[in-house]
Design an enzyme around this catalytic site. Structure first.
Site, short mmCIF file in Angstrom:
data_model
loop_
_atom_site.label_atom_id
_atom_site.label_comp_id
_atom_site.label_asym_id
_atom_site.label_seq_id
_atom_site.Cartn_x
_atom_site.Cartn_y
_atom_site.Cartn_z
N TYR A 42 63.57 30.55 57.15
CA TYR A 42 62.27 30.78 57.88
C TYR A 42 62.02 29.83 58.64
O TYR A 42 61.35 30.06 59.86
CB TYR A 42 61.18 30.87 56.61
CG TYR A 42 61.33 32.39 55.88
CD1 TYR A 42 62.34 32.30 54.79
CD2 TYR A 42 60.26 33.37 56.06
CE1 TYR A 42 62.41 33.49 53.96
CE2 TYR A 42 60.52 34.48 55.33
CZ TYR A 42 61.57 34.53 54.26
OH TYR A 42 61.51 35.63 53.47
N ASP B 260 64.99 43.60 55.69
CA ASP B 260 64.43 42.19 55.76
C ASP B 260 65.24 41.47 56.57
O ASP B 260 65.46 41.62 57.68
CB ASP B 260 64.70 41.90 54.30
CG ASP B 260 63.80 40.42 53.98
OD1 ASP B 260 62.54 40.59 53.53
OD2 ASP B 260 64.33 39.48 54.34
N HIS C 100 59.91 47.95 50.62
CA HIS C 100 60.82 47.07 51.23
C HIS C 100 62.37 47.12 50.88
O HIS C 100 63.21 46.76 51.87
CB HIS C 100 60.10 45.58 50.88
CG HIS C 100 60.76 44.79 51.97
ND1 HIS C 100 60.63 44.78 53.26
CD2 HIS C 100 61.56 43.52 51.52
CE1 HIS C 100 61.35 43.51 53.62
NE2 HIS C 100 61.62 42.98 52.72
#
Ligand SMILES: *[C@@H]1O[C@H](CO)[C@@H](O)[C@H](O)[C@H]1NC(C)=O
Length: 458
Positions: free
Chosen positions: A371, A225, A428
């Site tokens: 982000y 990630d 993930h």
């Protein structure tokens, strides 16, 4: 006819981009920014032991909130988790959190491994630092430093099961690891920046400095990630520090690789895919799945403080927002299950440990800001993701990862892939879901890297 012409046009532009890459990019020197609020004075280089110790006041407040939660709209009939988290199952989790989850027990487990805090560039950074103990008296057993980086919405909780595997001798390997596993700036017990600009490359600088503070000149790095993006940036920016990069989310998202992914949908062998087609293609499936699963991304990249405020307002909201990801990112098929498949790979205790880290540190807003920082135009202009990665690299490709790319495409960015593993199962959250498979892949990769450097030295 039209399709053929379009394919020829695509192929030729793909070839042009591949063989005539834009001019060599210079590795930028990023400033050693002070990200904290105190701008004057010399920062302390002290490394302070740390234990998680949540005040009773915070726990009482949480207990009160869990006991006074609202009644949530019931999910539509028969939709399982396809509309987002099922509030029916959420209620089960919240009941468990209120009645059965024992924080003092969980906190003691999280405090089992030594933790520290040190100030880097104005920010208090939290990390686990585990040296192998009780090693057999084998003079050939080497201890190698390994930095482990988590992502969102994870935390150092994800590494609890893999830490003991990496710090003990592994069958047929003549080395073990000394683990450094920090919380990302703005995540859990690491402080977030007080001004804009802390993207993955800036975090790469922070962690290079953390390793330096701990006395490591050269080290291994591993991540998934955000951790995969930060470690990739460390390898691109500071190749002299990184012995090897192991990633469970290798990726290259340039125009050229996008084009080749499209071409690969029709001509998989042109991108080196002769089997395992469905891991990568068709691009339309991958694309529509990304659209369906990436709404969170857009809102966090554009309005992080609004979503952060909404989600931090109650433990219920925080759990709903975080746990939905642990369901879908483990397997998109989990959306069809009433329980979201949550306890297939994790216990509720483990999942709530991770939610607790965000709750007690109140860090969901500072965490989602990453982000926005990584996708604004000023950061994109640095073109860090286009820099080649020239250190030995191992890519572990888990079948349920949201986006997997063929080795041939990854090689346009990672120039020294010495191991590319199609893992047998997992998604993930590799370290959290399949610690043994991941540990095995890391050991194999490091063995190859050590042998390569021994051969070079000879
Ligand atoms: C929680 O765990 C601690 C430590 O094991 C124990 O002393 C305590 O009684 C437990 N609390 C509850 C409510 O079960």
């Amino acid at each position: 006819m039209l399709k053929t012409t379009a394919m020829i046009a695509l192929l030729s532009s793909g070839l042009i981009i591949l063989f005539f890459p834009s001019k060599e990019l210079k590795v930028p020197t990023l400033p050693e920014t002070n990200w904290g609020s105190k701008k004057s004075g010399k920062e302390s280089t002290e490394i302070r032991p740390f234990k998680i110790d949540v005040p009773t006041k915070v726990l009482d407040d949480l207990k009160y909130r869990l006991a006074h939660r609202r009644t949530y709209a019931a999910p539509l009939e028969g939709v399982a988790w396809t509309y987002g988290i099922s509030t029916k199952y959420l209620n089960t989790v919240l009941d468990y959190w209120r009645d059965n989850y024992n924080w003092s027990e969980r906190q003691a487990l999280l405090n089992k491994y030594p933790q520290f805090i040190t100030n880097i560039q104005g920010l208090d950074i939290h990390f686990y630092h585990i040296k192998p103990t009780n090693l057999p008296k084998d003079k050939n057993l080497k201890v190698l430093p390994l930095l482990l980086l988590h992502g969102w919405p994870g935390s150092v909780v994800e590494f609890q099961k893999i830490i003991p595997m990496l710090t003990k001798p592994w069958p047929n390997q003549n080395f073990v690891f000394e683990i450094i596993a920090p919380s990302l700036p703005g995540y859990g017990f690491s402080k977030g920046a007080v001004r804009p600009g802390m993207a993955t490359a800036q975090m790469a600088v922070i962690f290079k400095n953390l390793m330096h503070r701990l006395g490591f000149e050269k080290f291994y790095i591993q991540g998934g990630d955000w951790g995969a993006l930060i470690t990739a940036n460390m390898a691109a920016l500071f190749p002299e520090k990184v012995i090897g990069l192991h990633s469970n989310m290798c990726s290259t998202l340039t125009g050229s690789t996008f084009l080749w992914s499209f071409i690969g949908t029709y001509f998989p062998s042109l991108v080196g895919v002769n089997e395992h087609y469905s891991r990568y293609f068709p691009l339309s499936r991958v694309f529509f799945n990304l659209i369906e699963e990436s709404g969170y991304f857009h809102i966090q990249a554009t309005k992080p403080d609004t979503i952060g405020t909404a989600v931090s307002a109650s433990p219920d909201a925080l759990a709903a927002y975080i746990l939905e990801k642990f369901s879908t990112w483990t397997s998109t098929a989990n959306k069809e299950r009433d329980d979201g498949g949550l306890t297939e790979k994790f216990t509720l205790d483990e999942l709530l440990d991770n939610v607790m880290i965000y709750w007690v540190s109140n860090s969901i807003t500072t965490s989602v800001r990453l982000y926005a920082e990584n996708f604004n135009s000023a950061y994109r202009a640095l073109k860090i993701e286009e820099l080649p990665i020239n250190v030995p690299t191992g890519c572990a490709v888990f079948p349920n990862e949201l986006l997997s790319q063929p080795e041939s495409l990854l090689k346009s960015r990672y120039t020294k892939i010495i191991q590319y593993s199609l893992m047998s199962r997992g998604g993930h959250f590799a370290a959290f879901e399949e610690p043994k498979l991941l540990a095995d892949d890391i050991f194999n990769f490091v063995k190859k890297t050590e042998e390569l450097s021994a051969a070079k030295a000879a």
